[in-house]
Design a protein around this motif. Structure first.
Motif, PDB file in Angstrom:
ATOM      1  N   ASP A  15       0.864  -1.178   0.000  1.00 17.95           N
ATOM      2  CA  ASP A  15       0.000   0.000   0.000  1.00 17.95           C
ATOM      3  C   ASP A  15       0.912   1.243   0.000  1.00 17.95           C
ATOM      4  O   ASP A  15       2.122   1.141   0.266  1.00 17.95           O
ATOM      5  N   GLU A  17      -0.399   5.084   1.001  1.00 16.72           N
ATOM      6  CA  GLU A  17      -0.759   6.049   2.064  1.00 16.72           C
ATOM      7  C   GLU A  17      -0.751   5.373   3.431  1.00 16.72           C
ATOM      8  O   GLU A  17      -1.471   4.396   3.653  1.00 16.72           O
ATOM      9  N   GLY A  18       0.075   5.862   4.347  1.00 13.88           N
ATOM     10  CA  GLY A  18       0.143   5.303   5.691  1.00 13.88           C
ATOM     11  C   GLY A  18       1.076   4.114   5.804  1.00 13.88           C
ATOM     12  O   GLY A  18       1.278   3.590   6.898  1.00 13.88           O
ATOM     13  N   THR A  19       1.656   3.695   4.671  1.00 10.29           N
ATOM     14  CA  THR A  19       2.543   2.520   4.668  1.00 10.29           C
ATOM     15  C   THR A  19       3.943   2.917   4.188  1.00 10.29           C
ATOM     16  O   THR A  19       4.909   2.829   4.939  1.00 10.29           O
ATOM     17  N   SER A 190       0.183  -3.031   4.706  1.00  9.55           N
ATOM     18  CA  SER A 190      -0.773  -1.916   4.749  1.00  9.55           C
ATOM     19  C   SER A 190      -0.931  -1.440   6.186  1.00  9.55           C
ATOM     20  O   SER A 190      -0.641  -2.177   7.133  1.00  9.55           O
ATOM     21  N   ASP A 191      -1.449  -0.216   6.310  1.00 11.26           N
ATOM     22  CA  ASP A 191      -1.787   0.316   7.635  1.00 11.26           C
ATOM     23  C   ASP A 191      -3.260   0.083   7.977  1.00 11.26           C
ATOM     24  O   ASP A 191      -3.671   0.324   9.109  1.00 11.26           O
ATOM     25  N   VAL A 192      -4.044  -0.368   7.005  1.00  7.61           N
ATOM     26  CA  VAL A 192      -5.510  -0.422   7.193  1.00  7.61           C
ATOM     27  C   VAL A 192      -5.963  -1.864   7.420  1.00  7.61           C
ATOM     28  O   VAL A 192      -5.779  -2.739   6.564  1.00  7.61           O
ATOM     29  N   GLU A 195      -8.113  -3.719   4.840  1.00  6.70           N
ATOM     30  CA  GLU A 195      -7.363  -4.164   3.652  1.00  6.70           C
ATOM     31  C   GLU A 195      -6.594  -5.439   3.972  1.00  6.70           C
ATOM     32  O   GLU A 195      -6.556  -6.390   3.173  1.00  6.70           O
TER      33      GLU A 195
HETATM   34 MG   LIG Z   1      -2.923   2.932   3.519  1.00  4.68          MG
END
Ligand SMILES: [Mg+2]
Ligand SMILES: CSCCC(=O)C(=O)COP(=O)(O)O
Length: 231
Positions: A15, A17-19, A190-192, A195
């Motif tokens: 991922d 964003e955020g990763t 990923s950060d989510v 997901e």
């Molecule tokens: Mg993300």
């Protein structure tokens, strides 16, 4: 944190964003840039085939074949404001960001641990892929004009919402098919949590990135940095 070691990994799908990248870069640099530039970009390029195709796709999502260009623009700005991962918005954002990167208005943010780890994994024979809601064009721009220079040669491929949405297991099943590898040999970062849950359902290995401001505490193993992932 002790490095996580996993010699069974043959491919990594990450991922953005955020990763690999600070959420603030996406929300405070990229999205406002698209919000500011998209209206005139559309007014000036509405007849260009690649742009016209996306305007038509927006009208399809709106379920209003007669929507005026100004109504399309208003809808797109609303989607940006509410961070909706709608495929034609993502395609148009990529087109607008290209100009911003090429003019040097910004570079693609990467956490300091990302580029060294990507280089090391690729050198060790692990195939690297990106899966983001941002369009493939936007992904290539972020890594091509990154803080660390052009990292696109490190990647074997890119996936966006054309393969499916990131919280749906079927998207990851399609990625497994595209990579032609056993699902369990593919690691998704990923950060989510939603997901990661979807990737796990498709049989992939998962690892949650817990960057500043992200919440840990899920069924998935987690690390704070790519430097903590040893393959
Ligand atoms: Mg993300
Ligand atoms: C590809 S850079 C822009 C990222 C973007 O538009 C986005 O919506 C973030 O999606 P992600 O799937 O990386 O969380």
């Amino acid at each position: 944190m002790a490095p996580m070691s996993n010699p069974t990994v043959r491919a990594i799908v990450t991922d953005i964003e955020g990763t690999t990248t600070d959420i603030n870069f996406v929300h405070k640099v990229l999205f406002p840039y698209a919000h500011a530039k998209l209206p005139d970009f559309l007014r000036e390029n509405a007849e260009a085939p690649a742009v016209a195709e996306q305007i038509q796709a927006v009208r399809d999502v709106m379920q209003d074949a007669d929507a005026s260009l100004e109504a399309v623009i208003a809808t797109l700005l609303h989607w940006i404001d509410t961070d909706q991962k709608v495929t034609p918005l993502k395609a148009l954002q990529g087109m607008v960001w290209a100009d911003g990167y090429q003019r040097g208005n910004f570079t693609g943010h990467l956490y300091a641990d990302v580029a060294p780890a990507l280089r090391q994994w690729q050198a060790a024979g692990v195939a690297l892929y990106v899966y983001s809601s941002g369009s493939v064009q936007a992904q290539k721009l972020l890594f091509g004009y990154s803080d660390e220079g052009d990292l696109t040669p490190l990647f074997s491929g890119y996936f966006d919402t054309h393969i499916g949405h990131k919280r749906e297991a079927v998207a990851y099943q399609r990625i497994v098919e595209a990579l032609d590898l056993p699902a369990e040999s593919i690691l998704f970062l990923s950060d989510v949590v939603e997901e990661l849950d979807a990737a796990k359902q498709a049989g992939m290995q998962t690892l949650q990135l817990v960057r500043e401001g992200t919440q840990a505490g899920t069924a998935h193993a987690c690390v704070e940095s790519f430097a903590d992932i040893a393959l």
